[in-house]
Design a protein around this motif. Structure first.
Motif, mmCIF file in Angstrom:
data_model
loop_
_atom_site.group_PDB
_atom_site.id
_atom_site.type_symbol
_atom_site.label_atom_id
_atom_site.label_comp_id
_atom_site.label_asym_id
_atom_site.label_seq_id
_atom_site.Cartn_x
_atom_site.Cartn_y
_atom_site.Cartn_z
ATOM 1 N N VAL A 82 25.200 -3.918 41.610
ATOM 2 C CA VAL A 82 24.562 -5.111 41.054
ATOM 3 C C VAL A 82 25.613 -5.939 40.324
ATOM 4 C CG1 VAL A 82 22.791 -5.978 39.486
ATOM 5 C CG2 VAL A 82 22.369 -3.883 40.802
ATOM 6 N N THR A 83 25.707 -7.202 40.702
ATOM 7 C CA THR A 83 26.657 -8.116 40.082
ATOM 8 C C THR A 83 26.130 -9.536 40.226
ATOM 9 O OG1 THR A 83 29.029 -8.605 39.895
ATOM 10 C CG2 THR A 83 28.118 -8.504 42.116
ATOM 11 N N PRO A 84 26.406 -10.471 39.374
ATOM 12 C CA PRO A 84 27.142 -10.360 38.140
ATOM 13 C C PRO A 84 26.242 -9.875 37.004
ATOM 14 C CG PRO A 84 26.531 -12.650 38.473
ATOM 15 C CD PRO A 84 26.021 -11.869 39.669
ATOM 16 N N CYS A 85 26.818 -9.086 36.110
ATOM 17 C CA CYS A 85 26.080 -8.544 34.964
ATOM 18 C C CYS A 85 26.872 -8.770 33.684
ATOM 19 C CB CYS A 85 25.866 -7.047 35.130
ATOM 20 S SG CYS A 85 24.823 -6.586 36.494
ATOM 21 N N ILE A 86 26.165 -8.635 32.583
ATOM 22 C CA ILE A 86 26.795 -8.612 31.272
ATOM 23 C C ILE A 86 26.440 -7.258 30.675
ATOM 24 C CG2 ILE A 86 26.900 -9.636 28.971
ATOM 25 C CD1 ILE A 86 25.855 -12.256 30.269
ATOM 26 N N VAL A 87 27.443 -6.502 30.241
ATOM 27 C CA VAL A 87 27.208 -5.201 29.618
ATOM 28 C C VAL A 87 27.568 -5.321 28.143
ATOM 29 C CG1 VAL A 87 27.842 -2.762 29.593
ATOM 30 C CG2 VAL A 87 27.699 -3.986 31.772
ATOM 31 N N GLU A 88 26.586 -5.051 27.303
ATOM 32 C CA GLU A 88 26.768 -5.169 25.857
ATOM 33 C C GLU A 88 26.558 -3.793 25.228
ATOM 34 O OE1 GLU A 88 23.709 -6.907 22.998
ATOM 35 O OE2 GLU A 88 25.091 -8.569 23.366
ATOM 36 N N GLU A 89 27.597 -3.250 24.642
ATOM 37 C CA GLU A 89 27.505 -1.920 24.040
ATOM 38 C C GLU A 89 27.192 -2.058 22.557
ATOM 39 O OE1 GLU A 89 30.167 1.065 25.361
ATOM 40 O OE2 GLU A 89 30.546 0.029 27.250
ATOM 41 N N THR A 90 25.903 -2.187 22.276
ATOM 42 C CA THR A 90 25.397 -2.336 20.917
ATOM 43 C C THR A 90 24.213 -1.407 20.734
ATOM 44 O OG1 THR A 90 26.046 -4.659 20.892
ATOM 45 C CG2 THR A 90 24.442 -3.974 19.254
ATOM 46 N N ARG A 91 24.182 -0.677 19.639
ATOM 47 C CA ARG A 91 23.082 0.248 19.370
ATOM 48 C C ARG A 91 21.891 -0.512 18.801
ATOM 49 N NH1 ARG A 91 24.446 5.743 18.769
ATOM 50 N NH2 ARG A 91 22.882 5.919 17.143
ATOM 51 N N ARG A 92 20.679 -0.198 19.348
ATOM 52 C CA ARG A 92 19.446 -0.773 18.818
ATOM 53 C C ARG A 92 18.279 0.134 19.178
ATOM 54 N NH1 ARG A 92 16.732 -4.700 22.532
ATOM 55 N NH2 ARG A 92 17.669 -4.345 24.544
ATOM 56 N N LEU A 93 17.215 0.034 18.426
ATOM 57 C CA LEU A 93 16.032 0.846 18.635
ATOM 58 C C LEU A 93 15.136 0.184 19.675
ATOM 59 C CD1 LEU A 93 14.700 3.413 17.506
ATOM 60 C CD2 LEU A 93 13.459 1.963 15.921
ATOM 61 N N VAL A 94 14.723 0.942 20.708
ATOM 62 C CA VAL A 94 13.838 0.407 21.747
ATOM 63 C C VAL A 94 12.656 1.348 21.942
ATOM 64 C CG1 VAL A 94 15.679 -0.787 23.001
ATOM 65 C CG2 VAL A 94 15.062 1.517 23.671
ATOM 66 N N ARG A 95 11.553 0.799 22.409
ATOM 67 C CA ARG A 95 10.387 1.595 22.772
ATOM 68 C C ARG A 95 10.570 2.025 24.223
ATOM 69 N NH1 ARG A 95 5.790 2.253 20.013
ATOM 70 N NH2 ARG A 95 6.372 0.502 18.718
ATOM 71 N N VAL A 96 10.580 3.332 24.458
ATOM 72 C CA VAL A 96 10.825 3.891 25.781
ATOM 73 C C VAL A 96 9.616 3.645 26.676
ATOM 74 C CG1 VAL A 96 11.353 5.996 27.070
ATOM 75 C CG2 VAL A 96 12.342 5.641 24.803
ATOM 76 N N GLN A 97 9.865 3.158 27.896
ATOM 77 C CA GLN A 97 8.794 2.932 28.868
ATOM 78 C C GLN A 97 8.553 4.229 29.623
ATOM 79 O OE1 GLN A 97 10.422 -0.278 31.180
ATOM 80 N NE2 GLN A 97 9.537 -1.823 29.849
ATOM 81 N N THR A 98 7.322 4.760 29.513
ATOM 82 C CA THR A 98 6.957 5.994 30.199
ATOM 83 C C THR A 98 5.633 5.801 30.919
ATOM 84 O OG1 THR A 98 5.821 6.840 28.246
ATOM 85 C CG2 THR A 98 8.135 7.458 28.499
ATOM 86 N N GLN A 99 5.339 6.693 31.845
ATOM 87 C CA GLN A 99 4.091 6.627 32.595
ATOM 88 C C GLN A 99 2.883 6.912 31.716
ATOM 89 O OE1 GLN A 99 3.689 5.591 35.716
ATOM 90 N NE2 GLN A 99 5.863 5.209 35.848
ATOM 91 N N SER A 123 19.044 2.873 21.880
ATOM 92 C CA SER A 123 19.758 2.452 23.077
ATOM 93 C C SER A 123 21.181 2.104 22.654
ATOM 94 C CB SER A 123 19.081 1.217 23.689
ATOM 95 O OG SER A 123 19.903 0.648 24.680
ATOM 96 N N SER A 124 22.156 2.619 23.398
ATOM 97 C CA SER A 124 23.551 2.347 23.041
ATOM 98 C C SER A 124 24.150 1.201 23.850
ATOM 99 C CB SER A 124 24.403 3.600 23.239
ATOM 100 O OG SER A 124 24.393 3.979 24.600
ATOM 101 N N THR A 125 23.468 0.833 24.945
ATOM 102 C CA THR A 125 24.002 -0.198 25.827
ATOM 103 C C THR A 125 22.869 -1.029 26.419
ATOM 104 O OG1 THR A 125 25.821 1.279 26.437
ATOM 105 C CG2 THR A 125 25.457 -0.614 27.862
ATOM 106 N N THR A 126 23.091 -2.332 26.539
ATOM 107 C CA THR A 126 22.144 -3.223 27.212
ATOM 108 C C THR A 126 22.876 -3.909 28.353
ATOM 109 O OG1 THR A 126 20.970 -3.610 25.138
ATOM 110 C CG2 THR A 126 20.563 -5.168 26.923
ATOM 111 N N VAL A 127 22.239 -3.922 29.519
ATOM 112 C CA VAL A 127 22.793 -4.613 30.681
ATOM 113 C C VAL A 127 21.892 -5.805 30.982
ATOM 114 C CG1 VAL A 127 23.328 -4.455 33.138
ATOM 115 C CG2 VAL A 127 23.757 -2.497 31.649
ATOM 116 N N PHE A 128 22.486 -6.972 31.110
ATOM 117 C CA PHE A 128 21.774 -8.182 31.511
ATOM 118 C C PHE A 128 22.120 -8.397 32.979
ATOM 119 C CE2 PHE A 128 22.688 -8.385 27.017
ATOM 120 C CZ PHE A 128 21.440 -8.650 26.490
ATOM 121 N N ALA A 129 21.099 -8.393 33.840
ATOM 122 C CA ALA A 129 21.324 -8.391 35.289
ATOM 123 C C ALA A 129 20.470 -9.450 35.971
ATOM 124 C CB ALA A 129 20.981 -7.007 35.835
#
Length: 113
Positions: free
Chosen positions: A38-55, A64-70
């Motif tokens: 997958v390209t082009p992406c932005i990878v941002e290595e920043t820690r933040r609290l996220v709500r985990v998506q589960t079934q 979360s230690s990393t966010t990818v914008f795709a």
């Protein structure tokens, strides 16, 4: 402005990631689809609290230690594996960011472990 135009205009060195889409659970553990670059992406290595998506919609939170914008057409459900710069992490949550009529690029925000 679409995602590719935004990246070309504002990001001098976009990233490329490899996504193995989560396909479910099998007899021997998690099952993943074929890896897709997958390209082009932005990878941002920043820690933040996220709500985990589960079934089961348990709603637990995790750091979360990393966010990818795709690109918006990326197939990357929660539980998928993403590899970049020799590092692999599991997808915790995926958010679709829409323009809502504004001149902004629509994209996915992928939160990784």
């Amino acid at each position: 402005m679409n995602w590719a135009e935004f990246i070309a205009a504002h990001i001098p060195e976009p990233s490329t990631v490899l996504v193995e889409p989560y396909a479910g659970s099998g007899a021997y553990g998690d099952v993943y689809g074929e890896p897709v670059e997958v390209t082009p992406c932005i990878v941002e290595e920043t820690r933040r609290l996220v709500r985990v998506q589960t079934q089961d919609a348990a709603g637990r939170e995790q750091v979360s230690s990393t966010t990818v914008f795709a690109p918006l057409d990326t197939t990357c459900p929660a539980g998928s594996r993403v590899t970049w710069n020799g590092r692999t992490a599991r997808v915790l949550a995926v958010s679709r960011v829409e323009a809502h009529g504004l001149p902004l690029p629509e994209h996915l925000e992928i939160s990784l472990e």
